[in-house]
Design a protein around this motif. Structure first.
Motif, PDB file in Angstrom:
ATOM      1  N   LEU A  11     -82.618 -49.212 -20.615  1.00  0.00           N
ATOM      2  CA  LEU A  11     -83.431 -49.906 -18.809  1.00  0.00           C
ATOM      3  C   LEU A  11     -81.852 -50.014 -18.219  1.00  0.00           C
ATOM      4  CD1 LEU A  11     -86.239 -49.880 -16.881  1.00  0.00           C
ATOM      5  CD2 LEU A  11     -86.343 -51.695 -18.274  1.00  0.00           C
ATOM      6  N   ALA A  12     -82.143 -50.065 -16.878  1.00  0.00           N
ATOM      7  CA  ALA A  12     -81.352 -50.373 -16.726  1.00  0.00           C
ATOM      8  C   ALA A  12     -81.368 -52.050 -15.852  1.00  0.00           C
ATOM      9  CB  ALA A  12     -80.861 -49.441 -15.310  1.00  0.00           C
ATOM     10  N   THR A  13     -80.595 -53.191 -15.737  1.00  0.00           N
ATOM     11  CA  THR A  13     -80.604 -54.346 -15.393  1.00  0.00           C
ATOM     12  C   THR A  13     -80.171 -54.263 -14.404  1.00  0.00           C
ATOM     13  OG1 THR A  13     -78.956 -55.253 -16.620  1.00  0.00           O
ATOM     14  CG2 THR A  13     -81.396 -55.275 -17.916  1.00  0.00           C
ATOM     15  N   PRO A  14     -80.343 -55.195 -13.463  1.00  0.00           N
ATOM     16  CA  PRO A  14     -79.772 -55.771 -12.339  1.00  0.00           C
ATOM     17  C   PRO A  14     -78.408 -55.291 -12.230  1.00  0.00           C
ATOM     18  CG  PRO A  14     -81.630 -56.601 -11.618  1.00  0.00           C
ATOM     19  CD  PRO A  14     -81.511 -55.906 -13.429  1.00  0.00           C
ATOM     20  N   GLU A  15     -77.996 -56.542 -13.484  1.00  0.00           N
ATOM     21  CA  GLU A  15     -76.420 -56.811 -13.964  1.00  0.00           C
ATOM     22  C   GLU A  15     -75.803 -55.170 -14.331  1.00  0.00           C
ATOM     23  OE1 GLU A  15     -79.008 -58.775 -14.657  1.00  0.00           O
ATOM     24  OE2 GLU A  15     -78.634 -60.720 -13.600  1.00  0.00           O
ATOM     25  N   LYS A  16     -76.578 -54.731 -14.659  1.00  0.00           N
ATOM     26  CA  LYS A  16     -76.077 -53.620 -15.633  1.00  0.00           C
ATOM     27  C   LYS A  16     -75.416 -52.626 -14.626  1.00  0.00           C
ATOM     28  CE  LYS A  16     -75.979 -49.325 -18.664  1.00  0.00           C
ATOM     29  NZ  LYS A  16     -76.269 -49.089 -20.207  1.00  0.00           N
ATOM     30  N   VAL A  17     -76.487 -52.640 -13.392  1.00  0.00           N
ATOM     31  CA  VAL A  17     -76.262 -51.477 -12.730  1.00  0.00           C
ATOM     32  C   VAL A  17     -75.172 -52.561 -11.623  1.00  0.00           C
ATOM     33  CG1 VAL A  17     -77.037 -51.120 -10.329  1.00  0.00           C
ATOM     34  CG2 VAL A  17     -78.561 -51.005 -11.868  1.00  0.00           C
ATOM     35  N   LEU A  18     -75.082 -53.859 -11.440  1.00  0.00           N
ATOM     36  CA  LEU A  18     -73.306 -54.020 -10.813  1.00  0.00           C
ATOM     37  C   LEU A  18     -72.292 -53.841 -11.418  1.00  0.00           C
ATOM     38  CD1 LEU A  18     -75.006 -57.526  -9.932  1.00  0.00           C
ATOM     39  CD2 LEU A  18     -73.712 -55.509  -8.483  1.00  0.00           C
ATOM     40  N   ARG A  19     -72.569 -54.063 -12.842  1.00  0.00           N
ATOM     41  CA  ARG A  19     -71.318 -53.747 -13.705  1.00  0.00           C
ATOM     42  C   ARG A  19     -70.696 -52.109 -14.458  1.00  0.00           C
ATOM     43  NH1 ARG A  19     -74.190 -56.258 -18.326  1.00  0.00           N
ATOM     44  NH2 ARG A  19     -74.483 -53.947 -18.934  1.00  0.00           N
ATOM     45  N   THR A  20     -71.908 -51.639 -13.754  1.00  0.00           N
ATOM     46  CA  THR A  20     -71.245 -49.803 -14.373  1.00  0.00           C
ATOM     47  C   THR A  20     -71.021 -48.956 -12.411  1.00  0.00           C
ATOM     48  OG1 THR A  20     -74.028 -49.578 -13.623  1.00  0.00           O
ATOM     49  CG2 THR A  20     -72.453 -49.221 -16.113  1.00  0.00           C
ATOM     50  N   GLN A  21     -71.463 -50.179 -11.673  1.00  0.00           N
ATOM     51  CA  GLN A  21     -70.873 -49.225 -10.025  1.00  0.00           C
ATOM     52  C   GLN A  21     -70.252 -50.170  -9.659  1.00  0.00           C
ATOM     53  OE1 GLN A  21     -74.849 -49.079  -8.119  1.00  0.00           O
ATOM     54  NE2 GLN A  21     -75.312 -47.014  -8.759  1.00  0.00           N
ATOM     55  N   MET A  22     -69.509 -50.859 -10.187  1.00  0.00           N
ATOM     56  CA  MET A  22     -68.146 -51.823  -9.419  1.00  0.00           C
ATOM     57  C   MET A  22     -66.975 -51.329  -9.651  1.00  0.00           C
ATOM     58  SD  MET A  22     -65.951 -55.187 -10.946  1.00  0.00           S
ATOM     59  CE  MET A  22     -67.250 -56.185 -10.809  1.00  0.00           C
ATOM     60  N   PRO A  23     -66.471 -50.881  -7.677  1.00  0.00           N
ATOM     61  CA  PRO A  23     -65.820 -49.900  -7.660  1.00  0.00           C
ATOM     62  C   PRO A  23     -64.323 -50.630  -8.165  1.00  0.00           C
ATOM     63  CG  PRO A  23     -66.941 -51.077  -5.612  1.00  0.00           C
ATOM     64  CD  PRO A  23     -67.301 -51.872  -7.263  1.00  0.00           C
ATOM     65  N   SER A  24     -63.156 -49.277  -7.670  1.00  0.00           N
ATOM     66  CA  SER A  24     -62.246 -49.595  -9.401  1.00  0.00           C
ATOM     67  C   SER A  24     -61.220 -50.370  -8.415  1.00  0.00           C
ATOM     68  CB  SER A  24     -61.449 -48.397  -9.944  1.00  0.00           C
ATOM     69  OG  SER A  24     -60.378 -47.928  -9.678  1.00  0.00           O
ATOM     70  N   TYR A  25     -61.178 -50.311  -6.601  1.00  0.00           N
ATOM     71  CA  TYR A  25     -60.013 -51.030  -6.165  1.00  0.00           C
ATOM     72  C   TYR A  25     -60.623 -52.331  -5.846  1.00  0.00           C
ATOM     73  CZ  TYR A  25     -57.326 -46.279  -5.348  1.00  0.00           C
ATOM     74  OH  TYR A  25     -56.733 -45.376  -5.749  1.00  0.00           O
ATOM     75  N   THR A  26     -59.320 -53.107  -5.784  1.00  0.00           N
ATOM     76  CA  THR A  26     -59.809 -54.980  -5.551  1.00  0.00           C
ATOM     77  C   THR A  26     -60.351 -54.808  -3.963  1.00  0.00           C
ATOM     78  OG1 THR A  26     -58.681 -55.410  -6.935  1.00  0.00           O
ATOM     79  CG2 THR A  26     -59.078 -57.230  -4.925  1.00  0.00           C
ATOM     80  N   CYS A  27     -60.135 -54.081  -2.867  1.00  0.00           N
ATOM     81  CA  CYS A  27     -59.953 -54.055  -1.338  1.00  0.00           C
ATOM     82  C   CYS A  27     -61.896 -53.080  -1.467  1.00  0.00           C
ATOM     83  CB  CYS A  27     -59.231 -53.880  -1.366  1.00  0.00           C
ATOM     84  SG  CYS A  27     -58.984 -51.923  -1.104  1.00  0.00           S
ATOM     85  N   GLN A  28     -62.373 -53.185  -2.202  1.00  0.00           N
ATOM     86  CA  GLN A  28     -63.616 -52.238  -1.850  1.00  0.00           C
ATOM     87  C   GLN A  28     -64.789 -53.206  -3.113  1.00  0.00           C
ATOM     88  OE1 GLN A  28     -62.874 -48.876  -4.809  1.00  0.00           O
ATOM     89  NE2 GLN A  28     -63.603 -47.437  -3.268  1.00  0.00           N
ATOM     90  N   ARG A  29     -64.402 -54.651  -2.949  1.00  0.00           N
ATOM     91  CA  ARG A  29     -65.310 -55.487  -3.156  1.00  0.00           C
ATOM     92  C   ARG A  29     -64.953 -56.721  -3.010  1.00  0.00           C
ATOM     93  NH1 ARG A  29     -62.833 -53.891  -8.742  1.00  0.00           N
ATOM     94  NH2 ARG A  29     -61.436 -55.729  -9.164  1.00  0.00           N
ATOM     95  N   ARG A  30     -65.495 -57.573  -3.121  1.00  0.00           N
ATOM     96  CA  ARG A  30     -65.938 -59.057  -2.473  1.00  0.00           C
ATOM     97  C   ARG A  30     -65.049 -59.834  -4.161  1.00  0.00           C
ATOM     98  NH1 ARG A  30     -69.312 -59.107   1.888  1.00  0.00           N
ATOM     99  NH2 ARG A  30     -71.728 -58.447   0.677  1.00  0.00           N
ATOM    100  N   THR A  31     -63.920 -60.590  -3.529  1.00  0.00           N
ATOM    101  CA  THR A  31     -63.503 -61.262  -4.801  1.00  0.00           C
ATOM    102  C   THR A  31     -63.626 -62.878  -4.764  1.00  0.00           C
ATOM    103  OG1 THR A  31     -62.607 -59.882  -5.165  1.00  0.00           O
ATOM    104  CG2 THR A  31     -61.858 -61.753  -6.400  1.00  0.00           C
ATOM    105  N   PRO A  32     -65.041 -63.511  -4.840  1.00  0.00           N
ATOM    106  CA  PRO A  32     -64.873 -65.167  -4.218  1.00  0.00           C
ATOM    107  C   PRO A  32     -63.788 -66.155  -4.350  1.00  0.00           C
ATOM    108  CG  PRO A  32     -66.590 -64.831  -5.064  1.00  0.00           C
ATOM    109  CD  PRO A  32     -65.881 -63.457  -5.048  1.00  0.00           C
ATOM    110  N   LEU A  33     -63.703 -67.208  -4.124  1.00  0.00           N
ATOM    111  CA  LEU A  33     -62.779 -68.443  -4.397  1.00  0.00           C
ATOM    112  C   LEU A  33     -63.599 -68.880  -6.030  1.00  0.00           C
ATOM    113  CD1 LEU A  33     -59.871 -69.631  -4.012  1.00  0.00           C
ATOM    114  CD2 LEU A  33     -61.532 -71.572  -2.762  1.00  0.00           C
ATOM    115  N   ASN A  34     -64.508 -69.642  -5.767  1.00  0.00           N
ATOM    116  CA  ASN A  34     -65.547 -69.803  -7.179  1.00  0.00           C
ATOM    117  C   ASN A  34     -65.818 -68.505  -7.824  1.00  0.00           C
ATOM    118  OD1 ASN A  34     -63.774 -72.446  -6.963  1.00  0.00           O
ATOM    119  ND2 ASN A  34     -65.810 -71.921  -5.143  1.00  0.00           N
ATOM    120  N   HIS A  35     -66.141 -67.937  -9.345  1.00  0.00           N
ATOM    121  CA  HIS A  35     -66.745 -67.209  -9.733  1.00  0.00           C
ATOM    122  C   HIS A  35     -66.582 -67.192 -11.233  1.00  0.00           C
ATOM    123  CE1 HIS A  35     -62.625 -67.484 -11.698  1.00  0.00           C
ATOM    124  NE2 HIS A  35     -63.109 -67.478 -11.299  1.00  0.00           N
TER     125      HIS A  35
END
Ligand code: TTP
Ligand code: MN
Ligand code: MN
Ligand code: MN
Length: 381
Positions: free
Chosen positions: A1-25
């Motif tokens: 079963l794919a948890t929402p976390e798993k979906v996010l992990r496996t679908q994270m785009p490879s280029y930094t400019c394709q995703r959000r990087t907030p100050l606090n993580h």
């Protein structure tokens, strides 16, 4: 079963400019460790390893939850191999031996200290280390070998090591505005760099200067700098005229300039009373001594970068000077490799259609690249 976390992990785009990087993580223990490995690779001029660790760091900064196991890391871009081992050690035992070894390594410590001096890069620091230089005192005895920039860096070392607060950045902005508006009432001044990304402190303050009328920019920054100098507010500067590039969107402005400066920022009146009223706050003793010396001299040294850009290039300059450095690097890599377009802080060139793509906003540049718009506060890669 794919948890929402798993979906996010496996679908994270490879280029930094394709995703959000907030100050606090959520993964600072991991990113702190990997950043040390990245820095060590940088000190060894090992570009490939430096980029590898930096990309892993940026992936973990984009992850909207805390990584629980090294197993999860295998789904994430750039987090395999060496990085996975580091992640595993930390998640299982709290520390990574390799990182601890680097932190206590004499050469790493010396490189960290020496490259912290304004005007000193990796190659200079490396050479000095080979010559036996370990600390600032060793350097002071060889002062003849230093460039003017490095001597200045050494002279204001303590002030420049102390992070610039947002409040200080705003006072610098006021000084810069006062100086520029004196010579051109309609000039536009934007704070860029880390502060535009929402950082609370930085190593310097960056400004971008433009005007709808290009000829109004000629000599403007020079005049403003000279005025600030005459008021004793500039301790040091050097100017870089832009090299001629085939990339010019605007043909008129090939000589637009960047000034790298050290300003003498006058202490604010409230600063005096602050220290008087609460001398027992949690500021470390050394930092306290630094603050006291600044108050008694009435100013502190602050690094300030000033960039002039023609109006037609302003969105490209804004995107290019907002950073982070890694975000910029990834944007350019994405443009070239995925879109066959060449991006810099002057424009965007489509190498297949053989034309420049003008833009009126950062949003439009992302559109040209087929990317979802990422706001400055999500460019903290
Ligand atoms: P920096 O001021 O070096 O970094 P920063 O503002 O992100 O972080 P800090 O708070 O520590 O100051 O650079 C800001 C951006 O400007 C960076 O993304 C890259 C860009 N830049 C150039 O384009 N050319 C240059 O010569 C320099 C120094 C920076
Ligand atoms: Mn900056
Ligand atoms: Mn800067
Ligand atoms: Mn330009």
């Amino acid at each position: 079963l794919a948890t929402p976390e798993k979906v996010l992990r496996t679908q994270m785009p490879s280029y930094t400019c394709q995703r959000r990087t907030p100050l606090n993580h959520h993964n600072s223990t991991l990113t702190d460790a990997l950043e040390i490995l990245a820095r060590a690779a940088f000190f060894q001029s090992s570009e490939v390893r430096y980029l590898g660790f930096t990309r892993a760091v940026s992936t973990l900064k984009s992850l909207p939850f805390k990584l629980q196991s090294a197993e999860e890391a295998k789904d994430l871009p750039w987090c395999g191999g060496h990085c996975k081992t580091v992640i595993q050690e930390i998640l299982e035992g709290g520390v990574c031996r390799e990182v601890e070894t680097i932190k206590s390594n004499e050469q790493y410590q010396a490189m960290q200290l020496l490259t912290g001096i304004y005007g000193v890069g990796v190659r200079t620091a490396e050479r000095w280390y080979q010559e036996g230089i370990r600390n600032l005192n060793d350097l002071k005895n060889t002062e003849s070998k230093l460039t003017v920039e490095q001597r200045t860096g050494l002279q204001y070392y303590k002030d420049l090591q102390q992070p610039v607060t947002r409040e200080e950045a705003e006072r610098v902005e006021q000084l810069v505005k006062d100086a520029l508006l004196r010579f051109s009432p309609d000039v536009q001044i934007t704070m860029t760099g880390g502060f535009r990304r929402g950082k609370l402190e930085g190593h310097d303050v960056d400004f971008l200067i433009t005007h709808t009328n290009e000829s109004a920019l000629t000599g403007l920054l020079e005049n403003a700098i000279n005025w600030l100098k005459s008021k004793g507010l500039i301790l040091y500067y050097h100017m870089k005229k832009r090299k001629h590039t085939s990339h010019a969107v605007s043909s008129l402005m090939d000589g637009h300039e960047t000034y790298y400066t050290i300003c003498a920022l006058p202490s604010s009146s409230s600063q005096n009373t602050d220290l008087e009223v609460k001398p027992h706050n949690f500021v470390a003793a050394e930092q306290m001594a630094c603050l006291k010396s600044q108050i008694s001299k009435g100013w502190r040294a602050v690094r300030v970068d000033l960039v002039v850009t023609p109006h037609a290039e302003y969105p490209y300059a804004l995107l290019g000077w907002t950073g982070s450095k890694h975000f910029e690097r990834e944007l350019r890599r994405f443009s070239l490799h995925e879109k066959k377009m060449s991006l810099n802080s002057h424009g965007l060139y489509d190498t297949e259609k053989r034309c420049y793509l003008p833009a009126h906003s950062e949003e439009e540049i992302f559109k040209h690249l087929g990317l979802t718009y990422i706001s400055p506060s999500d460019r903290n890669a």
